[in-house]
Design a protein around this motif. Sequence first.
Motif, PDB file in Angstrom:
ATOM      1  N   MET A   1      17.122 -26.173  -4.268  1.00 14.05           N
ATOM      2  CA  MET A   1      18.109 -25.547  -3.375  1.00 14.05           C
ATOM      3  C   MET A   1      18.314 -24.087  -3.742  1.00 14.05           C
ATOM      4  SD  MET A   1      21.764 -27.002  -4.599  1.00 14.05           S
ATOM      5  CE  MET A   1      22.411 -26.661  -6.221  1.00 14.05           C
ATOM      6  N   CYS A   2      18.798 -23.330  -2.764  1.00 16.85           N
ATOM      7  CA  CYS A   2      19.104 -21.921  -2.996  1.00 16.85           C
ATOM      8  C   CYS A   2      20.249 -21.840  -4.003  1.00 16.85           C
ATOM      9  CB  CYS A   2      19.495 -21.246  -1.688  1.00 16.85           C
ATOM     10  SG  CYS A   2      20.121 -19.570  -1.933  1.00 16.85           S
ATOM     11  N   ARG A   3      20.019 -21.126  -5.113  1.00 19.37           N
ATOM     12  CA  ARG A   3      21.037 -21.073  -6.156  1.00 19.37           C
ATOM     13  C   ARG A   3      22.208 -20.183  -5.768  1.00 19.37           C
ATOM     14  NH1 ARG A   3      20.408 -25.535  -8.884  1.00 19.37           N
ATOM     15  NH2 ARG A   3      22.142 -24.740 -10.098  1.00 19.37           N
ATOM     16  N   ILE A   4      22.111 -19.444  -4.668  1.00 23.52           N
ATOM     17  CA  ILE A   4      23.261 -18.630  -4.242  1.00 23.52           C
ATOM     18  C   ILE A   4      24.111 -19.379  -3.219  1.00 23.52           C
ATOM     19  CG2 ILE A   4      23.991 -16.528  -3.037  1.00 23.52           C
ATOM     20  CD1 ILE A   4      21.757 -15.030  -4.430  1.00 23.52           C
ATOM     21  N   CYS A   5      23.498 -19.868  -2.126  1.00 29.37           N
ATOM     22  CA  CYS A   5      24.325 -20.478  -1.070  1.00 29.37           C
ATOM     23  C   CYS A   5      24.236 -22.001  -1.053  1.00 29.37           C
ATOM     24  CB  CYS A   5      23.955 -19.897   0.295  1.00 29.37           C
ATOM     25  SG  CYS A   5      22.351 -20.433   0.903  1.00 29.37           S
ATOM     26  N   GLY A   6      23.314 -22.574  -1.832  1.00 26.58           N
ATOM     27  CA  GLY A   6      23.259 -24.028  -1.947  1.00 26.58           C
ATOM     28  C   GLY A   6      22.462 -24.734  -0.866  1.00 26.58           C
ATOM     29  N   ILE A   7      21.876 -23.985   0.053  1.00 24.92           N
ATOM     30  CA  ILE A   7      21.137 -24.614   1.146  1.00 24.92           C
ATOM     31  C   ILE A   7      19.812 -25.188   0.625  1.00 24.92           C
ATOM     32  CG2 ILE A   7      19.694 -22.700   2.008  1.00 24.92           C
ATOM     33  CD1 ILE A   7      20.893 -23.379   4.825  1.00 24.92           C
ATOM     34  N   THR A   8      19.328 -26.261   1.258  1.00 25.34           N
ATOM     35  CA  THR A   8      18.047 -26.843   0.849  1.00 25.34           C
ATOM     36  C   THR A   8      16.993 -26.546   1.920  1.00 25.34           C
ATOM     37  OG1 THR A   8      18.690 -28.921   1.885  1.00 25.34           O
ATOM     38  CG2 THR A   8      19.088 -28.728  -0.469  1.00 25.34           C
TER      39      THR A   8
ATOM     40  N   LEU B   1      15.722 -19.244  -4.275  1.00 23.41           N
ATOM     41  CA  LEU B   1      16.700 -18.760  -3.295  1.00 23.41           C
ATOM     42  C   LEU B   1      16.180 -19.102  -1.908  1.00 23.41           C
ATOM     43  CD1 LEU B   1      17.510 -15.121  -4.527  1.00 23.41           C
ATOM     44  CD2 LEU B   1      18.738 -17.213  -5.073  1.00 23.41           C
ATOM     45  N   CYS B   2      17.079 -19.073  -0.909  1.00 23.74           N
ATOM     46  CA  CYS B   2      16.598 -19.170   0.459  1.00 23.74           C
ATOM     47  C   CYS B   2      16.188 -17.764   0.899  1.00 23.74           C
ATOM     48  CB  CYS B   2      17.672 -19.748   1.380  1.00 23.74           C
ATOM     49  SG  CYS B   2      19.048 -18.637   1.702  1.00 23.74           S
ATOM     50  N   GLU B   3      15.399 -17.670   1.955  1.00 22.97           N
ATOM     51  CA  GLU B   3      14.885 -16.359   2.366  1.00 22.97           C
ATOM     52  C   GLU B   3      15.999 -15.357   2.647  1.00 22.97           C
ATOM     53  OE1 GLU B   3      10.472 -16.362   4.300  1.00 22.97           O
ATOM     54  OE2 GLU B   3      12.080 -17.221   5.505  1.00 22.97           O
ATOM     55  N   ARG B   4      17.101 -15.837   3.206  1.00 25.15           N
ATOM     56  CA  ARG B   4      18.203 -14.919   3.509  1.00 25.15           C
ATOM     57  C   ARG B   4      18.811 -14.339   2.251  1.00 25.15           C
ATOM     58  NH1 ARG B   4      21.931 -17.093   8.522  1.00 25.15           N
ATOM     59  NH2 ARG B   4      20.212 -17.249   9.997  1.00 25.15           N
ATOM     60  N   CYS B   5      19.124 -15.210   1.292  1.00 22.87           N
ATOM     61  CA  CYS B   5      19.756 -14.728   0.057  1.00 22.87           C
ATOM     62  C   CYS B   5      18.782 -13.867  -0.744  1.00 22.87           C
ATOM     63  CB  CYS B   5      20.259 -15.889  -0.788  1.00 22.87           C
ATOM     64  SG  CYS B   5      21.643 -16.773  -0.027  1.00 22.87           S
ATOM     65  N   ALA B   6      17.481 -14.143  -0.611  1.00 28.04           N
ATOM     66  CA  ALA B   6      16.485 -13.384  -1.367  1.00 28.04           C
ATOM     67  C   ALA B   6      16.383 -11.944  -0.887  1.00 28.04           C
ATOM     68  CB  ALA B   6      15.122 -14.069  -1.272  1.00 28.04           C
TER      69      ALA B   6
END
Length: 241
Positions: free
Chosen positions: A126-133, A168-173
């Motif tokens: 999962m994205c370590r910033i927003c938690g999305i999988t 991370l997810c692409e957005r948070c990255a």
Amino acid sequence: MTFSPESLPDWQNPVIRGMKHVGGRVRVALWLIQVVGEDNPFTKAELRAAFPGDAQIDRRLRDLRDWGWVVHTSRDDPSLRQEEQRFVRAGVAVWIPHQTRPEEVGAKGTVNSAERARVMREDDYMCRICGITAGEGYEDGLSTAKLVLSRRDVSRLDGTTETTRVTLCERCARGASPKVDIPGYMSAVSQLSDLERRALGRCMKEGRRQRSEVEELWGLYGTLPASARREILNSLEGSED
Ligand SMILES: [Zn+2]
């Protein structure tokens, strides 16, 4: 790694025993140390002006990342202007013949698939910033998440720095890649009371998705009417005497 500029071959005319042809990658590494200097910014225009004969010099600079060199762009470091980059840290001494790349990093600066799988598994996919999988929809309903690995420079307790990856997810990255400061983190933790430290340790062991009991009770407390909050607080203070 820090090298003293004077002890190195001259970036403008490097003569290196055992290296018949000194390529752009070696020269740009020497230029970073001898002209730019660690922690200093430089522009693409300055880089190109230094190597007027090498049309691939931007790429040579990027190649250095595969050799553990850390150069930040304005994406990694919001204090930089868009045309600037910062020479953060030297990596492998590429001017010494027969150096090998750091193992974790493969061709083109990407981690190999085994390493990639390990990072994602350790980050619970999962994205370590927003938690999305992966594949989960964002709240705005516009797209679904894709997970990527993002670079992080980590200052460790023993004083060393290592470059590692986080999921991370692409957005948070798209945001900055802040430096991870473990000594700073631990000094903030040392300001906590014993109780808070234990509660924090429990959160860490249980994982971010489970709220600890302290958080649960604190959240509930905030929703209560003033008289109830007062009574609970008084009772708590009474029980601590
Ligand atoms: Zn995210």
